[in-house]
Scaffold this active site. Sequence first.
Site, PDB file in Angstrom:
ATOM      1  N   SER A  56      36.809  35.716   8.601  1.00  0.00           N
ATOM      2  CA  SER A  56      37.966  36.360   9.249  1.00  0.00           C
ATOM      3  C   SER A  56      37.567  37.771   9.661  1.00  0.00           C
ATOM      4  O   SER A  56      36.539  38.290   9.200  1.00  0.00           O
ATOM      5  CB  SER A  56      39.145  36.429   8.279  1.00  0.00           C
ATOM      6  OG  SER A  56      38.882  37.376   7.266  1.00  0.00           O
ATOM      7  N   ASP A  98      37.267  33.017  12.183  1.00  0.00           N
ATOM      8  CA  ASP A  98      38.631  32.588  11.852  1.00  0.00           C
ATOM      9  C   ASP A  98      39.619  33.627  12.401  1.00  0.00           C
ATOM     10  O   ASP A  98      39.465  34.826  12.161  1.00  0.00           O
ATOM     11  CB  ASP A  98      38.725  32.504  10.314  1.00  0.00           C
ATOM     12  CG  ASP A  98      40.000  31.845   9.820  1.00  0.00           C
ATOM     13  OD1 ASP A  98      40.569  31.018  10.557  1.00  0.00           O
ATOM     14  OD2 ASP A  98      40.407  32.137   8.673  1.00  0.00           O
ATOM     15  N   GLU A 150      45.341  28.177  19.085  1.00  0.00           N
ATOM     16  CA  GLU A 150      46.520  27.824  18.279  1.00  0.00           C
ATOM     17  C   GLU A 150      47.794  27.869  19.113  1.00  0.00           C
ATOM     18  O   GLU A 150      47.995  28.781  19.911  1.00  0.00           O
ATOM     19  CB  GLU A 150      46.632  28.788  17.089  1.00  0.00           C
ATOM     20  CG  GLU A 150      47.813  28.491  16.159  1.00  0.00           C
ATOM     21  CD  GLU A 150      47.774  29.262  14.832  1.00  0.00           C
ATOM     22  OE1 GLU A 150      46.663  29.537  14.318  1.00  0.00           O
ATOM     23  OE2 GLU A 150      48.850  29.585  14.315  1.00  0.00           O
ATOM     24  N   HIS A 194      50.099  30.638   5.541  1.00  0.00           N
ATOM     25  CA  HIS A 194      48.998  31.271   4.817  1.00  0.00           C
ATOM     26  C   HIS A 194      49.450  31.836   3.461  1.00  0.00           C
ATOM     27  O   HIS A 194      50.609  32.188   3.300  1.00  0.00           O
ATOM     28  CB  HIS A 194      48.395  32.403   5.661  1.00  0.00           C
ATOM     29  CG  HIS A 194      47.690  31.894   6.883  1.00  0.00           C
ATOM     30  ND1 HIS A 194      48.247  31.913   8.126  1.00  0.00           N
ATOM     31  CD2 HIS A 194      46.465  31.316   7.027  1.00  0.00           C
ATOM     32  CE1 HIS A 194      47.398  31.383   9.003  1.00  0.00           C
ATOM     33  NE2 HIS A 194      46.313  31.011   8.362  1.00  0.00           N
ATOM     34  N   GLY A 195      48.485  31.929   2.545  1.00  0.00           N
ATOM     35  CA  GLY A 195      48.745  32.594   1.273  1.00  0.00           C
ATOM     36  C   GLY A 195      49.200  31.645   0.172  1.00  0.00           C
ATOM     37  O   GLY A 195      49.168  30.420   0.330  1.00  0.00           O
ATOM     38  N   HIS A 238      45.848  25.056   9.544  1.00  0.00           N
ATOM     39  CA  HIS A 238      45.622  26.292   8.763  1.00  0.00           C
ATOM     40  C   HIS A 238      46.563  26.260   7.563  1.00  0.00           C
ATOM     41  O   HIS A 238      47.404  25.383   7.434  1.00  0.00           O
ATOM     42  CB  HIS A 238      45.945  27.515   9.638  1.00  0.00           C
ATOM     43  CG  HIS A 238      44.867  27.827  10.602  1.00  0.00           C
ATOM     44  ND1 HIS A 238      44.108  28.975  10.528  1.00  0.00           N
ATOM     45  CD2 HIS A 238      44.387  27.133  11.664  1.00  0.00           C
ATOM     46  CE1 HIS A 238      43.227  28.969  11.509  1.00  0.00           C
ATOM     47  NE2 HIS A 238      43.374  27.863  12.218  1.00  0.00           N
ATOM     48  N   ASN A 281      41.895  24.171   6.793  1.00  0.00           N
ATOM     49  CA  ASN A 281      41.490  25.520   6.376  1.00  0.00           C
ATOM     50  C   ASN A 281      41.985  25.858   4.974  1.00  0.00           C
ATOM     51  O   ASN A 281      43.187  25.763   4.701  1.00  0.00           O
ATOM     52  CB  ASN A 281      42.101  26.555   7.322  1.00  0.00           C
ATOM     53  CG  ASN A 281      41.430  26.598   8.667  1.00  0.00           C
ATOM     54  OD1 ASN A 281      40.694  25.683   9.030  1.00  0.00           O
ATOM     55  ND2 ASN A 281      41.671  27.657   9.404  1.00  0.00           N
ATOM     56  N   ILE A 282      41.055  26.284   4.133  1.00  0.00           N
ATOM     57  CA  ILE A 282      41.401  26.600   2.742  1.00  0.00           C
ATOM     58  C   ILE A 282      40.742  27.907   2.324  1.00  0.00           C
ATOM     59  O   ILE A 282      39.521  28.040   2.383  1.00  0.00           O
ATOM     60  CB  ILE A 282      40.961  25.448   1.809  1.00  0.00           C
ATOM     61  CG1 ILE A 282      41.782  24.184   2.162  1.00  0.00           C
ATOM     62  CG2 ILE A 282      41.152  25.825   0.335  1.00  0.00           C
ATOM     63  CD1 ILE A 282      41.288  22.911   1.542  1.00  0.00           C
ATOM     64  N   SER A 284      43.068  30.455   0.101  1.00  0.00           N
ATOM     65  CA  SER A 284      43.813  30.910  -1.087  1.00  0.00           C
ATOM     66  C   SER A 284      43.426  30.152  -2.357  1.00  0.00           C
ATOM     67  O   SER A 284      43.366  30.748  -3.441  1.00  0.00           O
ATOM     68  CB  SER A 284      45.320  30.775  -0.863  1.00  0.00           C
ATOM     69  OG  SER A 284      45.713  31.602   0.201  1.00  0.00           O
TER      70      SER A 284
END
Length: 336
Positions: A56, A98, A150, A194-195, A238, A281-282, A284
């Site tokens: 990222s 990313d 996206e 996300h998160g 994501h 996408n992983i 966290s």
Amino acid sequence: MVSFKELGLSNTREMFKGAVKGGYAIPAYNFNNMEQIQAIITACVETGSPVILQVSSGARKYANPTLLRWMGQGAVEMMKEMAKAKGLKEIPIALHLDHGDTFELAKSCIESGFSSVMIDGSHLPYEKNVALAKQVADFAHQHDVTVEAELGVLSGIEDDVVAAHSVYTQPEQVEDFVKKTGVDSLAISIGTSHGAYKFKPAQCTKDPVTGVLVPPPLRFDILEEIEKRIPGFPIVLHGSSSVATEYVEMINKFGGKLEAAVGIPEEQLRRAAKSAVCKINIDSDGRLAMTALIRKTFAENPGEFDPRKYLGPARDALVKVYKQKNEKVLGSAGRA
Ligand code: G3H
Ligand code: 13P
Ligand code: ZN
């Protein structure tokens, strides 16, 4: 200009062809440091899984862009040596930007050896998103680098951009978007975010036996509608961490405070991986596992001050997490 091909990296084209045909998803794991990249490569060589290493812009700022790029590229050499020493197969590795947010950033990554880039214009008005994605795809394809864009907005934190609410992808836009931009894969919004706090407890039901919060299901109806409009086109999810109770509880037991953290249930990701979703996408889940083991090690050995003694167990936990994902969730094990 360094071509990713000289470095032994792969773009995502063949990976996605195999994933769409075989009904599995390629893992895309984020890394910021040495222990994470060691764990990703170890887990993916040992399970025989292709892998996308994600960087990222926050990771670039944290670790130094040049160092991080070389680490991504060095991963290929590490993979080859490890595969040879253990008598295992070599695996394809993509080095991917990313959530790239500008043409200049994507260009700089392509010129320094990345094999794949994401250009995330999802927060822009539709026509601006189209124009930016097309600009990046036109440049990237001159170098055989693959491009992800996206449509739709995920809630949560993506680097410095925080979206309070998700906006689901509108299926009626996807065909036009893919045609006009020429991108190679499309990230969509169907309820992931996300998160570690993907859902509010009020949105969830409580499992009466385990007490675990069960979130509302992903919008598979939207995914199916998208698949109908662009059959066989690679779709990306994501925000796909599952937020394992094991590590949340370990963090809380050893002095942390993660209240009501809820992720995407694994069976939903399994279902997605069998569909047109071919990149998951992983990030966290790795962060949680590392933090849990570091906290545990410090709590049990308060006098420890050798980083290898607390980062080592964290790295071992990461290997376990990634292997389990490849084998039991994404179905990418044995597909290299
Ligand atoms: O999509 C976000 C990834 O988890 C990367 O997170 O921007 O904090 O490095 P970061
Ligand atoms: P998680 O926060 O669910 O791990 O998502 C990571 C991601 O989407 C990276 O782009
Ligand atoms: Zn993301």
